[in-house]
Write an enzyme that holds these catalytic residues in place. Structure first.
Site, PDB file in Angstrom:
ATOM      1  N   TYR A   1       1.364   1.236  -7.083  1.00 29.30           N
ATOM      2  CA  TYR A   1       0.788   1.151  -5.731  1.00 29.30           C
ATOM      3  C   TYR A   1      -0.641   1.714  -5.714  1.00 29.30           C
ATOM      4  O   TYR A   1      -1.586   1.049  -5.270  1.00 29.30           O
ATOM      5  CB  TYR A   1       1.672   1.910  -4.712  1.00 29.30           C
ATOM      6  CG  TYR A   1       0.898   2.169  -3.454  1.00 29.30           C
ATOM      7  CD1 TYR A   1       0.727   1.165  -2.513  1.00 29.30           C
ATOM      8  CD2 TYR A   1       0.245   3.386  -3.249  1.00 29.30           C
ATOM      9  CE1 TYR A   1      -0.050   1.362  -1.393  1.00 29.30           C
ATOM     10  CE2 TYR A   1      -0.542   3.599  -2.135  1.00 29.30           C
ATOM     11  CZ  TYR A   1      -0.680   2.581  -1.208  1.00 29.30           C
ATOM     12  OH  TYR A   1      -1.475   2.777  -0.108  1.00 29.30           O
TER      13      TYR A   1
ATOM     14  N   ASP B   1       3.736  -1.106  -0.524  1.00 31.80           N
ATOM     15  CA  ASP B   1       4.256   0.186  -0.059  1.00 31.80           C
ATOM     16  C   ASP B   1       5.349  -0.091   0.979  1.00 31.80           C
ATOM     17  O   ASP B   1       5.747  -1.249   1.176  1.00 31.80           O
ATOM     18  CB  ASP B   1       3.126   1.059   0.519  1.00 31.80           C
ATOM     19  CG  ASP B   1       2.647   0.562   1.880  1.00 31.80           C
ATOM     20  OD1 ASP B   1       2.925  -0.611   2.219  1.00 31.80           O
ATOM     21  OD2 ASP B   1       2.025   1.349   2.612  1.00 31.80           O
TER      22      ASP B   1
ATOM     23  N   GLU C   1      -5.779   7.995  -1.063  1.00 32.87           N
ATOM     24  CA  GLU C   1      -4.472   7.376  -1.289  1.00 32.87           C
ATOM     25  C   GLU C   1      -3.424   8.428  -1.641  1.00 32.87           C
ATOM     26  O   GLU C   1      -2.298   8.367  -1.166  1.00 32.87           O
ATOM     27  CB  GLU C   1      -4.549   6.327  -2.420  1.00 32.87           C
ATOM     28  CG  GLU C   1      -5.260   5.049  -2.041  1.00 32.87           C
ATOM     29  CD  GLU C   1      -4.584   4.290  -0.906  1.00 32.87           C
ATOM     30  OE1 GLU C   1      -3.376   4.485  -0.686  1.00 32.87           O
ATOM     31  OE2 GLU C   1      -5.277   3.527  -0.212  1.00 32.87           O
TER      32      GLU C   1
END
Ligand code: SF4
Length: 356
Positions: free
Chosen positions: A123, A141, A40
């Protein structure tokens, strides 16, 4: 038979689409929170094709939190080189140390603990919680903003507090209670492959029947934003100085872009400047005191675009007589030219090195 609401039908259509079209990416084969986190962070502001190799290299060199926490920051930055947004690498390293010291080396499983890690925002915490721990936290996002603002024709600008709240609540209302991680990955993939920023594939879209923006024929007007990004122009003049087998570099220390990366000695000007104008600046005179004879071998101009900055750069390759007593300011480091590759540098400097 169970009656599906629009929300549950949207979710199940997204999951079916994902099942058929999901990209086969190396980090999708795991629910290990460390690996999910790593992927990520690498993929933020990075294209998948570019992030892929970095991910594999990171996993190879730092297979677990401990190995990352115990590495030198310079090694982490070097491995990160070329990905940009170096704060991500520094935060990754700091958070690994936090996990080692505050959580006995075990990746925390609670959302609030994950959120307490350096550099981890809502997020990333939602992505890790949902994928690795199957907790129902919806990710929001850029892709999710775009998809949902079109799907529900949200008129409130998405870059305002109100707009963010509306989109976050919609995302949360769509999350699948049993497969939250799969749902999150599905909507993000859907945004990058179908509901794309320009020319979305509405004709083949499985959500078309629910899409309000499509219904009112105003897809191109969504998402609505309130302001334009202001781009700051900067003018960098780098000196790639050669003296015999040596060159000279400096480390960026201020709170500015590329902190802790290395670069050639720099003179920043407020506008474009030619060599004559540069040679009259105090910074230039400080770098090359009177009596030093230079010859400019060649110069290259490179434009480098960051999110909020356009950097107009000229690299001057200059030779200083090998026998001359060249004493640059104390923050400039003298190194063997052949050792340059050992130092982490910005993508801009890397571009120049590739050019020559
Ligand atoms: S119909 Fe078009 S705008 Fe609407 S969700 Fe599908 S791709 Fe996006």
């Amino acid at each position: 038979m169970e009656q599906k609401t629009d929300q549950t039908d949207i979710t199940s259509r997204l999951l079916s689409w994902y099942n058929e079209h999901k990209r086969d990416l190396p980090w999708r084969a795991t629910e290990d929170p460390y690996l999910v986190w790593l992927s990520e962070v690498i993929l933020q502001q990075t294209r998948v094709a570019q992030g892929w190799n970095y991910y594999l290299r990171f996993v190879d060199r730092f297979p677990d939190v401990q190995s990352l926490a115990e590495a030198e920051e310079e090694e982490v930055l070097k491995l990160w080189q070329g990905l940009g947004y170096y704060t991500r690498a520094r935060n990754l390293h700091a958070a690994a140390k936090q996990i080692l010291h505050n959580f006995h080396g075990t990746f925390p499983s609670e959302y609030t603990h994950i959120l307490s890690l350096k550099g981890v925002g809502k997020y990333t915490a939602a992505a890790i919680s949902s994928i690795a721990f199957r907790a129902p936290y919806a990710v929001v996002d850029g892709n999710v903003f775009r998809v949902l603002s079109r799907l529900f024709a949200i008129e409130t600008p998405i870059d305002t507090t109100g707009g963010k709240k509306i989109i976050s609540e919609l995302a949360q209302s769509l999350i699948h209670p049993v497969q939250p991680g799969t749902y999150n990955q599905a909507i993000m993939d859907f945004g990058s492959l179908v509901c794309t920023p320009s020319q979305p594939k509405c004709a083949d879209c499985p959500l078309q029947v629910y899409c309000k923006a499509y219904d009112i024929k105003k897809v191109s007007l969504f998402p609505v934003t309130s302001r334009k990004v202001i781009i700051r122009k900067r003018y960098f003049n780098y000196f790639h100085i050669i003296q015999g087998s040596h060159t000279f570099i400096q480390k960026r220390n201020e709170s500015d872009i590329w902190k802790n990366l290395y670069e050639f000695p720099l003179v920043e000007t407020t506008g474009a400047a030619d060599f004559l104008q540069l040679s009259q600046t105090d910074e230039f005179k400080h770098l090359f005191p009177e009596g030093i004879t230079l010859s400019v071998d060649h110069c290259h101009t490179v434009k480098h675009q960051l999110t909020h900055q356009a950097i107009h750069t000229t690299f001057y390759k200059v030779e200083v007589d090998a026998g001359s007593n060249f004493n640059p300011p104390e923050w400039i480091i003298r190194i063997e030219e052949k050792d340059l590759a050992d130092y982490p540098v910005s993508r801009l400097t890397e571009k120049y090195l590739e050019l020559i």
